[in-house]
Design a protein around this motif. Structure first.
Motif, PDB file in Angstrom:
ATOM      1  N   ARG A 169      -0.748   2.492  13.607  1.00 34.21           N
ATOM      2  CA  ARG A 169       0.316   3.475  13.608  1.00 34.21           C
ATOM      3  C   ARG A 169       0.246   4.414  14.801  1.00 34.21           C
ATOM      4  O   ARG A 169       1.259   4.835  15.304  1.00 34.21           O
ATOM      5  CB  ARG A 169       0.261   4.312  12.335  1.00 34.21           C
ATOM      6  CG  ARG A 169       0.796   3.606  11.152  1.00 34.21           C
ATOM      7  CD  ARG A 169       0.903   4.587  10.031  1.00 34.21           C
ATOM      8  NE  ARG A 169       0.671   3.878   8.785  1.00 34.21           N
ATOM      9  CZ  ARG A 169       0.775   4.418   7.611  1.00 34.21           C
ATOM     10  NH1 ARG A 169       1.062   5.683   7.500  1.00 34.21           N
ATOM     11  NH2 ARG A 169       0.568   3.718   6.537  1.00 34.21           N
TER      12      ARG A 169
ATOM     13  N   SER B  87       7.361   0.204  10.887  1.00 33.14           N
ATOM     14  CA  SER B  87       7.270   1.220   9.839  1.00 33.14           C
ATOM     15  C   SER B  87       5.823   1.621   9.576  1.00 33.14           C
ATOM     16  O   SER B  87       5.562   2.542   8.822  1.00 33.14           O
ATOM     17  CB  SER B  87       7.904   0.700   8.549  1.00 33.14           C
ATOM     18  OG  SER B  87       7.080  -0.301   7.962  1.00 33.14           O
TER      19      SER B  87
ATOM     20  N   LEU C  95       9.993  -5.243  11.900  1.00 39.42           N
ATOM     21  CA  LEU C  95      10.444  -4.085  11.128  1.00 39.42           C
ATOM     22  C   LEU C  95       9.300  -3.519  10.286  1.00 39.42           C
ATOM     23  O   LEU C  95       9.102  -2.310  10.211  1.00 39.42           O
ATOM     24  CB  LEU C  95      11.628  -4.451  10.236  1.00 39.42           C
ATOM     25  CG  LEU C  95      12.959  -4.645  10.952  1.00 39.42           C
ATOM     26  CD1 LEU C  95      14.001  -5.230  10.000  1.00 39.42           C
ATOM     27  CD2 LEU C  95      13.443  -3.338  11.551  1.00 39.42           C
ATOM     28  N   LYS C  96       8.549  -4.410   9.676  1.00 36.66           N
ATOM     29  CA  LYS C  96       7.410  -3.976   8.872  1.00 36.66           C
ATOM     30  C   LYS C  96       6.367  -3.294   9.754  1.00 36.66           C
ATOM     31  O   LYS C  96       5.826  -2.249   9.404  1.00 36.66           O
ATOM     32  CB  LYS C  96       6.797  -5.178   8.157  1.00 36.66           C
ATOM     33  CG  LYS C  96       5.688  -4.831   7.204  1.00 36.66           C
ATOM     34  CD  LYS C  96       5.201  -6.066   6.473  1.00 36.66           C
ATOM     35  CE  LYS C  96       4.060  -5.715   5.550  1.00 36.66           C
ATOM     36  NZ  LYS C  96       3.519  -6.876   4.876  1.00 36.66           N
TER      37      LYS C  96
END
Length: 76
Positions: free
Chosen positions: A36, A27, A23-24
Motif C-alpha cells: 500500500r 485498493s 483494481l484489487k
C-alpha cells in the motif's frame, strides 16, 4: 500475455482477470507485490527527507547487459 498463454485463457478472459487484479491491487486489498505504501506520497516524502531509497549495485554483463546484485547502495 505470458500468463494468458500459460493458463490457456481467451483474450477477453485474460483482460477481465487483469482488470480485476489491478483494481484489487489499487485498493490495497490482497496484492503482496504492490504494498500500500508503494505510491503513498507521505511515505515517499518522508524517505526522501531521510536521504532517499537504497538501490542494488549494478555490474556489466557482456557487451550490452547489466545485472543487479548485492550489496545495496545507500544514497549519499
Amino acid at each position: 500475455m505470458r500468463a494468458q498463454v500459460e493458463l490457456g485463457l481467451q483474450v477477453g478472459a485474460a483482460r477481465r482477470m487483469e482488470r480485476a487484479f489491478r483494481l484489487k491491487a489499487a485498493s490495497g486489498a490482497g496484492d503482496i507485490q504492490l504494498p500500500r505504501f508503494a505510491r503513498h506520497d507521505a511515505h515517499v516524502a518522508a524517505v526522501m527527507r531521510q536521504g532517499g531509497f537504497c538501490a542494488f549495485s549494478e555490474r556489466r554483463v557482456g557487451r550490452d547487459g547489466v545485472a543487479i546484485s548485492l550489496p545495496l547502495m545507500w544514497p549519499k
